[in-house]
Design an enzyme around this catalytic site. Sequence first.
Site, PDB file in Angstrom:
ATOM      1  N   HIS A  32      -2.471 -17.773   0.884  1.00  0.00           N
ATOM      2  CA  HIS A  32      -1.620 -16.587   1.006  1.00  0.00           C
ATOM      3  C   HIS A  32      -1.581 -16.205   2.470  1.00  0.00           C
ATOM      4  O   HIS A  32      -2.357 -15.373   2.948  1.00  0.00           O
ATOM      5  CB  HIS A  32      -2.185 -15.457   0.143  1.00  0.00           C
TER       6      HIS A  32
ATOM      7  N   GLU B   8       0.614  -5.831  -6.404  1.00  0.00           N
ATOM      8  CA  GLU B   8      -0.025  -5.215  -5.237  1.00  0.00           C
ATOM      9  C   GLU B   8       0.352  -3.743  -5.226  1.00  0.00           C
ATOM     10  O   GLU B   8      -0.449  -2.872  -5.517  1.00  0.00           O
ATOM     11  CB  GLU B   8       0.421  -5.893  -3.944  1.00  0.00           C
TER      12      GLU B   8
END
Length: 339
Positions: A25, A208
């Site tokens: 990521h 998120e």
Amino acid sequence: MAVIGTLDQDDSPSADRPVGFAELHLHLEGTLEPETIYALAARHHIPLPWRDLADLRARYEFADLASFLELYYANMTVLRTSDDFDTMTWLYLQRAHRAGVRHAEVFLDPQAHTIRGLAAADVLRGVAAALARAEGELDMSGGIIICILRDRPVAEALSTLDECLATDVAILGLGLDSAEVGFPPSLFREVFDVAGQAGLRRVAHAGEEGPPEYVWQALDLLGVERVDHGIRSLEDPALVSRLVADRIPLTVCPLSNVRLKAVSRLEEHPLRQMMAAGLLVTVNSDDPAYFGGYLDDNLAACRTSLGVTPAEVGQLAQNSVEASFATPERKRQLHSLLA
């Protein structure tokens, strides 16, 4: 190509930095350090709106994701040529190598550059050149995951994907990033269907800022094999059970979550809870130039603020290899480095 920066040859392993990590990521555009921005601006004689380097550095404080993205896109304007993307990627790969990374599946936002008039082929070739160099010089493997900007039109995403697939550059996968709230994964089902038909691996940012429902959509509608962030998954026990049962990796970015106010402070980060729940979590740096550090910095911060032990760091490293899209042979090599 003029290379900005040098390679530090210190690759000795440590408790904070076992050699053999996979970083899964990482936004390449988020590795643009202020010094690199100024160097690239000088390369192209681009006037910058900041008074000086100190003024730019001072702006790396954010209230939320939106305030970060404003600066993130503004700084990308210094990326003009294939060589610029080569330079940016090579600088990241050198720094990641020092952090113990030996496999990097890097995110790239081609839309952010094609809408500025750049050709997708030029963007991709620059990144691919640096990855090839890292394989030869650093024994680092990896690949390119092109990401769709979820706050731009779906039709544009489809045309960008087509343009990228038409190049001579190998693409590993498709991702989904940018502003999450208000742009559910369901909007991009057609784009991900096309990617799947083209043989691309599929991942998406979800959970998120957005709710657990976005993670469900990413899994069931987009067919993702990995969820980026996913920290809000803990709010839904049924979702946690699904993620554990299917061994769906979550690519967690602790320093990023704090800097963007998804988590108030690192001591409250749910990483330890996620590990205790049996989730396949990895630690990554997201946009390290903006959020306080690279992979080793994230690990060191987690050891200090969350009490993550050296053994747990080793497990996170093994998780990263398992969660990667590396070949079985490369995974065996990486696991052996971590043994």
